[in-house]
Write a protein that holds these residues in place. Structure first.
Motif, PDB file in Angstrom:
ATOM      1  N   ARG A  11       0.809  -1.213   0.000  1.00  0.00           N
ATOM      2  CA  ARG A  11       0.000   0.000   0.000  1.00  0.00           C
ATOM      3  C   ARG A  11       0.849   1.272   0.000  1.00  0.00           C
ATOM      4  NH1 ARG A  11      -4.454   0.555   4.494  1.00  0.00           N
ATOM      5  NH2 ARG A  11      -5.050  -1.375   3.486  1.00  0.00           N
ATOM      6  N   TYR A  12       1.932   1.286   0.738  1.00  0.00           N
ATOM      7  CA  TYR A  12       2.733   2.498   0.886  1.00  0.00           C
ATOM      8  C   TYR A  12       4.135   2.394   0.300  1.00  0.00           C
ATOM      9  CZ  TYR A  12      -1.006   3.657   4.080  1.00  0.00           C
ATOM     10  OH  TYR A  12      -2.229   3.894   4.616  1.00  0.00           O
ATOM     11  N   PHE A  13       4.630   1.185   0.123  1.00  0.00           N
ATOM     12  CA  PHE A  13       6.009   1.004  -0.321  1.00  0.00           C
ATOM     13  C   PHE A  13       6.060  -0.021  -1.439  1.00  0.00           C
ATOM     14  CE2 PHE A  13       6.133   2.414   4.047  1.00  0.00           C
ATOM     15  CZ  PHE A  13       7.080   3.413   4.009  1.00  0.00           C
ATOM     16  N   SER A  14       6.837   0.293  -2.453  1.00  0.00           N
ATOM     17  CA  SER A  14       7.016  -0.649  -3.558  1.00  0.00           C
ATOM     18  C   SER A  14       7.836  -1.846  -3.075  1.00  0.00           C
ATOM     19  CB  SER A  14       7.750   0.040  -4.714  1.00  0.00           C
ATOM     20  OG  SER A  14       9.106   0.290  -4.342  1.00  0.00           O
ATOM     21  N   ALA A  15       7.892  -2.869  -3.881  1.00  0.00           N
ATOM     22  CA  ALA A  15       8.686  -4.051  -3.537  1.00  0.00           C
ATOM     23  C   ALA A  15      10.154  -3.673  -3.345  1.00  0.00           C
ATOM     24  CB  ALA A  15       8.534  -5.128  -4.614  1.00  0.00           C
ATOM     25  N   GLU A  17      11.355  -0.716  -2.435  1.00  0.00           N
ATOM     26  CA  GLU A  17      11.492   0.046  -1.202  1.00  0.00           C
ATOM     27  C   GLU A  17      11.442  -0.878   0.018  1.00  0.00           C
ATOM     28  OE1 GLU A  17       9.561   4.343  -2.430  1.00  0.00           O
ATOM     29  OE2 GLU A  17       8.209   2.646  -2.066  1.00  0.00           O
ATOM     30  N   GLN A  18      10.566  -1.858  -0.023  1.00  0.00           N
ATOM     31  CA  GLN A  18      10.491  -2.823   1.068  1.00  0.00           C
ATOM     32  C   GLN A  18      11.805  -3.598   1.197  1.00  0.00           C
ATOM     33  OE1 GLN A  18       6.801  -5.186   1.281  1.00  0.00           O
ATOM     34  NE2 GLN A  18       5.946  -3.716  -0.177  1.00  0.00           N
ATOM     35  N   LYS A  19      12.389  -3.973   0.076  1.00  0.00           N
ATOM     36  CA  LYS A  19      13.678  -4.684   0.096  1.00  0.00           C
ATOM     37  C   LYS A  19      14.772  -3.827   0.713  1.00  0.00           C
ATOM     38  CE  LYS A  19      12.779  -7.639  -3.869  1.00  0.00           C
ATOM     39  NZ  LYS A  19      13.063  -7.907  -5.282  1.00  0.00           N
ATOM     40  N   ARG A  20      14.768  -2.528   0.402  1.00  0.00           N
ATOM     41  CA  ARG A  20      15.766  -1.613   0.989  1.00  0.00           C
ATOM     42  C   ARG A  20      15.628  -1.540   2.508  1.00  0.00           C
ATOM     43  NH1 ARG A  20      15.862   4.151  -0.722  1.00  0.00           N
ATOM     44  NH2 ARG A  20      17.663   4.158   0.647  1.00  0.00           N
ATOM     45  N   GLN A 105      14.738  13.243  13.330  1.00  0.00           N
ATOM     46  CA  GLN A 105      15.445  13.065  12.056  1.00  0.00           C
ATOM     47  C   GLN A 105      14.562  12.340  11.040  1.00  0.00           C
ATOM     48  OE1 GLN A 105      19.351  11.374  12.545  1.00  0.00           O
ATOM     49  NE2 GLN A 105      19.963  12.947  13.999  1.00  0.00           N
ATOM     50  N   MET A 106      13.819  11.348  11.508  1.00  0.00           N
ATOM     51  CA  MET A 106      12.932  10.636  10.601  1.00  0.00           C
ATOM     52  C   MET A 106      11.840  11.575  10.097  1.00  0.00           C
ATOM     53  SD  MET A 106      11.319   6.804  10.884  1.00  0.00           S
ATOM     54  CE  MET A 106      10.374   7.070  12.336  1.00  0.00           C
ATOM     55  N   LEU A 107      11.331  12.449  10.964  1.00  0.00           N
ATOM     56  CA  LEU A 107      10.314  13.415  10.554  1.00  0.00           C
ATOM     57  C   LEU A 107      10.821  14.360   9.469  1.00  0.00           C
ATOM     58  CD1 LEU A 107       8.607  14.360  13.924  1.00  0.00           C
ATOM     59  CD2 LEU A 107       7.528  13.270  11.944  1.00  0.00           C
ATOM     60  N   GLN A 108      12.087  14.727   9.530  1.00  0.00           N
ATOM     61  CA  GLN A 108      12.654  15.582   8.490  1.00  0.00           C
ATOM     62  C   GLN A 108      12.546  14.913   7.122  1.00  0.00           C
ATOM     63  OE1 GLN A 108      16.635  16.636   9.710  1.00  0.00           O
ATOM     64  NE2 GLN A 108      15.908  17.950  11.364  1.00  0.00           N
ATOM     65  N   HIS A 109      12.819  13.631   7.058  1.00  0.00           N
ATOM     66  CA  HIS A 109      12.675  12.886   5.803  1.00  0.00           C
ATOM     67  C   HIS A 109      11.202  12.776   5.410  1.00  0.00           C
ATOM     68  CE1 HIS A 109      16.787  11.594   5.058  1.00  0.00           C
ATOM     69  NE2 HIS A 109      16.906  11.392   6.360  1.00  0.00           N
ATOM     70  N   PHE A 110      10.355  12.446   6.384  1.00  0.00           N
ATOM     71  CA  PHE A 110       8.931  12.269   6.103  1.00  0.00           C
ATOM     72  C   PHE A 110       8.302  13.563   5.599  1.00  0.00           C
ATOM     73  CE2 PHE A 110       7.556   8.263   8.602  1.00  0.00           C
ATOM     74  CZ  PHE A 110       8.649   7.574   8.117  1.00  0.00           C
ATOM     75  N   ASN A 111       8.708  14.693   6.148  1.00  0.00           N
ATOM     76  CA  ASN A 111       8.158  15.973   5.717  1.00  0.00           C
ATOM     77  C   ASN A 111       8.497  16.285   4.266  1.00  0.00           C
ATOM     78  OD1 ASN A 111       6.869  16.494   8.142  1.00  0.00           O
ATOM     79  ND2 ASN A 111       8.616  17.601   9.000  1.00  0.00           N
ATOM     80  N   ASN A 113       8.495  13.775   2.078  1.00  0.00           N
ATOM     81  CA  ASN A 113       7.954  12.565   1.435  1.00  0.00           C
ATOM     82  C   ASN A 113       9.028  11.542   1.107  1.00  0.00           C
ATOM     83  OD1 ASN A 113       5.255  13.425   1.590  1.00  0.00           O
ATOM     84  ND2 ASN A 113       5.513  14.649  -0.277  1.00  0.00           N
ATOM     85  N   ASN A 114      10.126  11.558   1.840  1.00  0.00           N
ATOM     86  CA  ASN A 114      11.198  10.573   1.678  1.00  0.00           C
ATOM     87  C   ASN A 114      11.052   9.483   2.743  1.00  0.00           C
ATOM     88  OD1 ASN A 114      12.329  12.070  -0.414  1.00  0.00           O
ATOM     89  ND2 ASN A 114      13.616  13.231   0.986  1.00  0.00           N
ATOM     90  N   TYR A 115       9.957   8.739   2.659  1.00  0.00           N
ATOM     91  CA  TYR A 115       9.628   7.773   3.707  1.00  0.00           C
ATOM     92  C   TYR A 115      10.647   6.637   3.796  1.00  0.00           C
ATOM     93  CZ  TYR A 115       5.292  10.337   3.471  1.00  0.00           C
ATOM     94  OH  TYR A 115       4.365  11.341   3.464  1.00  0.00           O
ATOM     95  N   THR A 116      10.976   6.062   2.679  1.00  0.00           N
ATOM     96  CA  THR A 116      11.918   4.937   2.693  1.00  0.00           C
ATOM     97  C   THR A 116      13.260   5.386   3.241  1.00  0.00           C
ATOM     98  OG1 THR A 116      10.790   3.942   0.796  1.00  0.00           O
ATOM     99  CG2 THR A 116      13.026   3.161   1.283  1.00  0.00           C
ATOM    100  N   GLU A 117      13.739   6.527   2.784  1.00  0.00           N
ATOM    101  CA  GLU A 117      15.032   7.035   3.255  1.00  0.00           C
ATOM    102  C   GLU A 117      15.001   7.309   4.754  1.00  0.00           C
ATOM    103  OE1 GLU A 117      18.833   7.423   3.033  1.00  0.00           O
ATOM    104  OE2 GLU A 117      17.659   6.974   1.236  1.00  0.00           O
ATOM    105  N   GLY A 118      13.901   7.848   5.245  1.00  0.00           N
ATOM    106  CA  GLY A 118      13.776   8.110   6.675  1.00  0.00           C
ATOM    107  C   GLY A 118      13.825   6.831   7.500  1.00  0.00           C
TER     108      GLY A 118
END
Length: 153
Positions: A11-15, A17-20, A105-111, A113-118
């Motif tokens: 739903r939120y992450f591609s295959a 992104e999930q692997k990463r 720090q994770m919120l900085q990525h999420f803000n 829209n860099n969810y996987t990176e966060g």
């Protein structure tokens, strides 16, 4: 009864992104006896995210690690809430300030829209803290918890 699993893990992450994310968990755990889990769901209604993380931590039986050094990264995507919950072994060593810094720090990525990176970054940094306080011992270490992402409803 705590219902933890969703039928739609994509739903939120591609295959990819999930692997990463799973690869980051596995990489972090190769250096520590600690355990990391990532739990992602849509909503965290009427509940403080830290309380929800605590509830999920128990539901996933994360208290059962030998050194009490498991960490859960909890994310409610649609409600844009998150929390990090560490068991007493690791929490006694890093304290609340560490968890709060990681969430910021994770919120900085999420803000951005860099969810996987966060998620990858927080898993990596928590893995560093776990390795510092609970180094890997090839004679005694075993993978006590699965490395996969857990998707809620």
């Amino acid at each position: 009864m705590l219902r933890l699993f969703s039928k739609r893990p994509d739903r939120y992450f591609s295959a990819d992104e999930q692997k990463r994310i799973v690869a980051a968990i596995q990489h972090a755990e190769r250096r520590t006896s600690g355990e990391l889990r990532v739990f992602i769901e849509s909503r965290c209604r009427f509940v403080d995210p830290l309380r929800r993380a605590h509830e999920i931590f128990g539901g996933l039986k994360m208290y059962e690690t030998a050194a009490r050094n498991a960490v859960l990264v909890y994310i409610a995507m649609k409600d844009r809430q998150l929390a990090v919950f560490g068991d007493e072994g690791i929490h006694q060593r890093v304290g609340s300030a560490f968890w709060n810094q990681e969430v910021q720090q994770m919120l900085q990525h999420f803000n951005k829209n860099n969810y996987t990176e966060g998620i990858v970054q927080i898993v990596t940094e928590i893995g560093e803290a776990l390795a510092q306080h609970f180094p890997y011992d090839e004679q005694t270490d075993k993978n006590e918890l699965p490395d996969d992402i857990v998707f809620g409803k």
